[in-house]
Design an enzyme around this catalytic site. Structure first.
Site, PDB file in Angstrom:
ATOM      1  N   CYS A   8       0.651  -1.103   0.152  1.00 35.54           N
ATOM      2  CA  CYS A   8      -0.193  -0.096  -0.145  1.00 35.54           C
ATOM      3  C   CYS A   8       1.089   1.220  -0.122  1.00 35.54           C
ATOM      4  O   CYS A   8       2.156   1.065  -0.354  1.00 35.54           O
ATOM      5  CB  CYS A   8      -0.939   0.008   1.259  1.00 35.54           C
ATOM      6  SG  CYS A   8      -0.356  -0.156   2.945  1.00 35.54           S
ATOM      7  N   ARG A  14      -3.230  -0.626   5.588  1.00 32.14           N
ATOM      8  CA  ARG A  14      -3.903  -1.847   4.902  1.00 32.14           C
ATOM      9  C   ARG A  14      -3.076  -2.957   4.454  1.00 32.14           C
ATOM     10  O   ARG A  14      -3.264  -3.919   5.077  1.00 32.14           O
ATOM     11  CB  ARG A  14      -4.356  -1.302   3.507  1.00 32.14           C
ATOM     12  CG  ARG A  14      -5.568  -0.162   3.592  1.00 32.14           C
ATOM     13  CD  ARG A  14      -5.553   0.653   2.264  1.00 32.14           C
ATOM     14  NE  ARG A  14      -4.266   1.603   2.081  1.00 32.14           N
ATOM     15  CZ  ARG A  14      -4.272   2.127   0.944  1.00 32.14           C
ATOM     16  NH1 ARG A  14      -5.295   2.126  -0.228  1.00 32.14           N
ATOM     17  NH2 ARG A  14      -3.275   2.870   0.681  1.00 32.14           N
ATOM     18  N   ASP A 118      -8.545   3.837   1.659  1.00 30.53           N
ATOM     19  CA  ASP A 118      -7.338   4.101   2.479  1.00 30.53           C
ATOM     20  C   ASP A 118      -7.901   4.383   3.595  1.00 30.53           C
ATOM     21  O   ASP A 118      -8.530   5.684   3.761  1.00 30.53           O
ATOM     22  CB  ASP A 118      -6.590   5.305   1.653  1.00 30.53           C
ATOM     23  CG  ASP A 118      -5.232   5.682   2.582  1.00 30.53           C
ATOM     24  OD1 ASP A 118      -5.344   5.188   3.745  1.00 30.53           O
ATOM     25  OD2 ASP A 118      -4.317   6.209   1.683  1.00 30.53           O
TER      26      ASP A 118
HETATM   27  P1  4NP Z   1      -1.700   2.871   4.078  1.00 30.81           P
HETATM   28  O1  4NP Z   1      -2.201   4.462   4.978  1.00 30.81           O
HETATM   29  O2  4NP Z   1      -1.265   3.180   2.685  1.00 30.81           O
HETATM   30  O3  4NP Z   1      -2.850   1.966   4.400  1.00 30.81           O
HETATM   31  O4  4NP Z   1      -0.744   2.526   5.035  1.00 30.81           O
HETATM   32  C1  4NP Z   1      -1.861   5.421   4.709  1.00 30.81           C
HETATM   33  C2  4NP Z   1      -0.803   5.546   5.647  1.00 30.81           C
HETATM   34  C3  4NP Z   1      -0.122   7.014   5.727  1.00 30.81           C
HETATM   35  C4  4NP Z   1      -0.414   7.837   4.773  1.00 30.81           C
HETATM   36  C5  4NP Z   1      -1.490   7.576   3.770  1.00 30.81           C
HETATM   37  C6  4NP Z   1      -2.064   6.246   3.482  1.00 30.81           C
HETATM   38  N1  4NP Z   1       0.202   9.144   4.750  1.00 30.81           N
HETATM   39  O5  4NP Z   1      -0.143   9.944   3.759  1.00 30.81           O
HETATM   40  O6  4NP Z   1       1.103   9.259   5.518  1.00 30.81           O
END
Ligand code: 4NP
Length: 148
Positions: A8, A14, A118
């Site tokens: 991800c 995720r 997300d």
């Molecule tokens: P992930 O979620 O991709 O599911 O781990 C996110 C975690 C952090 C960020 C975006 C999505 N961020 O912008 O820091």
């Protein structure tokens, strides 16, 4: 041994769930498959999963609290047999990074190619329950189709 990498953006919400849930499916099905996860960004490198992902996994008897976020590396291209993106943006980034074939989790489990939403910007915990359910069903179908 075949290895799967779930990817991800941050590797804190995720894909850590996908890693933990897929490990449980693999153990339940008594398969010999290795699982890991990574992020297309290095924004959260070295961090444990977000607290809501740890909480929802724990409610289902899965401990993901010891995972550590890491970004994808060129070595992953040789190391992993399957690479599975959580959403379309991840998939495109992985292809331009050099992974020759990238699956999308939402193409499995009857989700019609939907992105795994997300949950990082979700206001509450509710979104994580939906993400858990989607990741549970899609990883199960992926493993059954590709590895059984
Ligand atoms: P992930 O979620 O991709 O599911 O781990 C996110 C975690 C952090 C960020 C975006 C999505 N961020 O912008 O820091």
């Amino acid at each position: 041994m075949k290895k799967i990498l779930f990817v991800c953006l941050g590797n804190i919400c995720r894909s850590p769930l996908a890693e933990g849930i897929a490990q449980k499916h693999i153990a339940d099905m008594q398969l010999n498959v290795e699982v890991d996860s990574a992020g297309t960004s290095n924004w959260h490198k070295g961090e444990h999963p977000c607290s809501n992902s740890i909480k929802i996994a724990k409610q289902h008897g899965i401990d993901i609290s010891q995972q550590i976020s890491r970004p994808i590396s060129k070595k992953d291209i040789d190391d992993f047999y399957y690479v599975v993106a959580m959403d379309e943006r991840n998939r495109e980034e992985l292809l331009s990074f050099g992974f020759p074939k990238v699956y999308k989790l939402g193409d499995f489990g009857g989700y019609g190619g939907k992105d795994v939403p997300d949950p990082y910007f979700f206001p509450g915990f509710e979104g994580f329950e939906k993400v858990y359910e989607m990741v549970y069903l899609t990883t199960k179908d992926f493993i059954e189709k590709k590895l059984v």
